[in-house]
Design a protein around this motif. Structure first.
Motif, PDB file in Angstrom:
ATOM      1  N   ILE A  98      -5.643  -9.527   5.740  1.00  9.90           N
ATOM      2  CA  ILE A  98      -7.324  -8.439   6.708  1.00  9.90           C
ATOM      3  C   ILE A  98      -7.504  -8.647   5.003  1.00  9.90           C
ATOM      4  N   ASP A  99      -9.368  -8.900   5.376  1.00 10.23           N
ATOM      5  CA  ASP A  99     -10.243  -8.914   3.376  1.00 10.23           C
ATOM      6  C   ASP A  99     -10.994  -7.564   4.212  1.00 10.23           C
ATOM      7  N   TRP A 100     -10.398  -6.712   2.508  1.00  5.10           N
ATOM      8  CA  TRP A 100     -11.435  -5.334   3.531  1.00  5.10           C
ATOM      9  C   TRP A 100     -12.849  -5.152   2.461  1.00  5.10           C
ATOM     10  N   ALA A 165     -13.628   5.287  14.386  1.00  4.72           N
ATOM     11  CA  ALA A 165     -11.850   4.602  15.118  1.00  4.72           C
ATOM     12  C   ALA A 165     -10.954   3.551  14.874  1.00  4.72           C
ATOM     13  N   ILE A 166     -11.547   2.683  12.719  1.00  2.00           N
ATOM     14  CA  ILE A 166     -10.347   2.747  11.983  1.00  2.00           C
ATOM     15  C   ILE A 166      -9.641   3.363  12.203  1.00  2.00           C
ATOM     16  N   GLU A 167      -8.380   2.677  12.146  1.00  2.00           N
ATOM     17  CA  GLU A 167      -6.988   3.977  11.619  1.00  2.00           C
ATOM     18  C   GLU A 167      -6.480   3.220  10.657  1.00  2.00           C
ATOM     19  N   PRO A 168      -5.921   4.283  10.027  1.00  2.00           N
ATOM     20  CA  PRO A 168      -5.324   3.712   8.486  1.00  2.00           C
ATOM     21  C   PRO A 168      -4.291   2.605   8.882  1.00  2.00           C
ATOM     22  N   VAL A 169      -4.718   1.486   8.120  1.00  2.00           N
ATOM     23  CA  VAL A 169      -3.689  -0.020   8.296  1.00  2.00           C
ATOM     24  C   VAL A 169      -2.622   0.116   6.750  1.00  2.00           C
ATOM     25  N   ALA A 170      -1.099  -0.070   6.965  1.00  2.00           N
ATOM     26  CA  ALA A 170      -0.381  -0.195   6.183  1.00  2.00           C
ATOM     27  C   ALA A 170      -0.255  -0.701   6.003  1.00  2.00           C
ATOM     28  N   GLY A 174       0.570   1.098  -1.927  1.00  3.88           N
ATOM     29  CA  GLY A 174      -0.320   2.051  -2.032  1.00  3.88           C
ATOM     30  C   GLY A 174      -0.676   2.953  -0.602  1.00  3.88           C
ATOM     31  N   ARG A 175      -2.020   3.689  -0.559  1.00  5.22           N
ATOM     32  CA  ARG A 175      -2.704   4.002   0.194  1.00  5.22           C
ATOM     33  C   ARG A 175      -2.688   2.974   1.014  1.00  5.22           C
ATOM     34  N   PRO A 176      -2.887   3.604   2.468  1.00  5.80           N
ATOM     35  CA  PRO A 176      -2.636   2.909   4.182  1.00  5.80           C
ATOM     36  C   PRO A 176      -4.715   2.458   3.467  1.00  5.80           C
ATOM     37  N   ARG A 177      -4.932   1.643   3.739  1.00  4.81           N
ATOM     38  CA  ARG A 177      -6.844   0.876   3.558  1.00  4.81           C
ATOM     39  C   ARG A 177      -7.061   1.141   5.504  1.00  4.81           C
ATOM     40  N   GLN A 178      -8.612   1.793   5.345  1.00  4.23           N
ATOM     41  CA  GLN A 178      -9.330   2.134   6.412  1.00  4.23           C
ATOM     42  C   GLN A 178     -10.777   2.064   6.405  1.00  4.23           C
ATOM     43  N   ARG A 179     -10.865   1.650   4.962  1.00  2.00           N
ATOM     44  CA  ARG A 179     -12.642   1.363   5.128  1.00  2.00           C
ATOM     45  C   ARG A 179     -12.662   0.605   4.340  1.00  2.00           C
ATOM     46  N   PRO A 180     -13.465  -0.583   5.214  1.00  2.00           N
ATOM     47  CA  PRO A 180     -13.977  -2.016   4.122  1.00  2.00           C
ATOM     48  C   PRO A 180     -15.156  -1.365   3.118  1.00  2.00           C
ATOM     49  N   GLU A 181     -15.149  -1.962   2.268  1.00  2.00           N
ATOM     50  CA  GLU A 181     -15.901  -1.789   1.036  1.00  2.00           C
ATOM     51  C   GLU A 181     -16.970  -2.214   0.848  1.00  2.00           C
ATOM     52  N   ASP A 200     -20.864   8.264   2.602  1.00  2.00           N
ATOM     53  CA  ASP A 200     -20.032   9.582   2.841  1.00  2.00           C
ATOM     54  C   ASP A 200     -18.481   9.401   2.811  1.00  2.00           C
ATOM     55  N   ARG A 201     -18.085   8.271   3.938  1.00  2.00           N
ATOM     56  CA  ARG A 201     -17.221   7.724   3.856  1.00  2.00           C
ATOM     57  C   ARG A 201     -16.763   5.969   2.811  1.00  2.00           C
ATOM     58  N   SER A 202     -17.534   6.579   2.016  1.00  2.00           N
ATOM     59  CA  SER A 202     -17.471   4.827   0.614  1.00  2.00           C
ATOM     60  C   SER A 202     -17.388   3.602   1.393  1.00  2.00           C
ATOM     61  N   ILE A 203     -18.586   3.626   1.216  1.00  2.00           N
ATOM     62  CA  ILE A 203     -18.955   1.906   2.284  1.00  2.00           C
ATOM     63  C   ILE A 203     -20.257   1.715   2.052  1.00  2.00           C
TER      64      ILE A 203
END
Length: 265
Positions: A98-100, A165-170, A174-181, A200-203
């Motif tokens: 997955i390319d975040w 609707a993107i759920e945290p993906v472990a 490290g911490r699960p990823r949820q937000r794309p850059e 505000d969602r760091s996107i």
């Protein structure tokens, strides 16, 4: 030889998510119940071909179409399809596929014969009711989330809902990823308040602006969303909606997303 509808790879992942079969009575057990594997094979056949449930061929050994549809409803209520999609995303994350760094958001129209829940008039043809599939995909086209709305719902109105609707993906340290850059979208998502909500969602919002010349270069990154919908529309049940229940259609949508994720493994 043709590939089976239900592969062993898919069955191994979904079998543990399904509820146990009800025990049969010792006396007068009645007709032998449909197994989960048979029901899932029937669901996949309807999803791929787009036929009506009652037209499911009995020769396939999957029981009746109404029995398969009932099993689809039960598993949707239990959250099986959401769990399957999330499980496959975690496997992709574990293998680093997955390319975040960036993602794309887009929507597609599905005509609804006879209407149904979460349907509305098509903005380009007011005589036809339908629904919209909204999705966020990563830089390769892997679906991170998907939602369903009526066809007359504006894309920008559903932007934050499909992103949330993107759920945290472990799957990695490290911490699960949820937000794309970064998030890329066309002019339908042009809205300064929504840009601020994404920040505000760091996107970092990379949304095309209205009333500007074409050729911004953002389409170089947005095309993966269009390719995803071309994959999605291979499943004909999603191209022409015949189910009145939006829960059934959403279950088929998440199952199709899971199949696309499985193709990347």
């Amino acid at each position: 030889m043709a590939q089976p509808l239900l592969s062993d790879a898919l069955w191994q992942r979904i079998e543990a998510l399904l509820p146990p079969m009800k025990p049969r009575r010792f006396r007068f057990p009645g007709r032998k119940p449909l197994t989960h594997r048979q029901a899932l094979t029937g669901i996949l056949f309807v999803l791929r071909t787009g036929i009506r449930w009652n037209d499911l061929p009995c020769e396939m050994g999957c029981g009746s179409g109404s029995a398969c549809r009932k099993r689809l409803q039960e598993w949707q209520q239990l959250g099986v399809w959401d769990d399957l999609h999330h499980l496959l995303l975690e496997e992709l994350q574990e293998t680093g596929k997955i390319d975040w760094s960036r993602a794309a958001v887009d929507s597609s129209f599905a005509r609804a014969l006879g209407g149904g829940e979460d349907t509305g008039p098509n903005p380009t043809d007011r005589g036809r009711k339908g629904s919209k599939h909204h999705a966020v995909v990563d830089a390769q086209g892997i679906p991170l989330s998907a939602t369903l709305t009526a066809a007359n719902v504006r894309d920008v109105k559903e932007l934050l809902e499909v992103v949330d609707a993107i759920e945290p993906v472990a799957g990695q340290v490290g911490r699960p990823r949820q937000r794309p850059e970064e998030l890329y979208g066309d002019r339908a998502y042009d809205s300064e308040p929504h840009r601020q909500e994404l920040r505000d969602r760091s996107i970092d919002p990379q949304l095309a602006e209205r009333n500007t010349e074409h050729g911004s270069g953002l389409g170089v990154y947005r095309w993966v969303a269009e390719r995803f919908f071309s994959w999605l529309h291979r499943y004909r049940k999603l191209r022409l909606r015949t189910d009145w229940s939006s829960a059934n259609h959403h279950g088929l949508l998440k199952l199709a997303c899971s199949l696309i994720c499985l193709s990347f493994l």
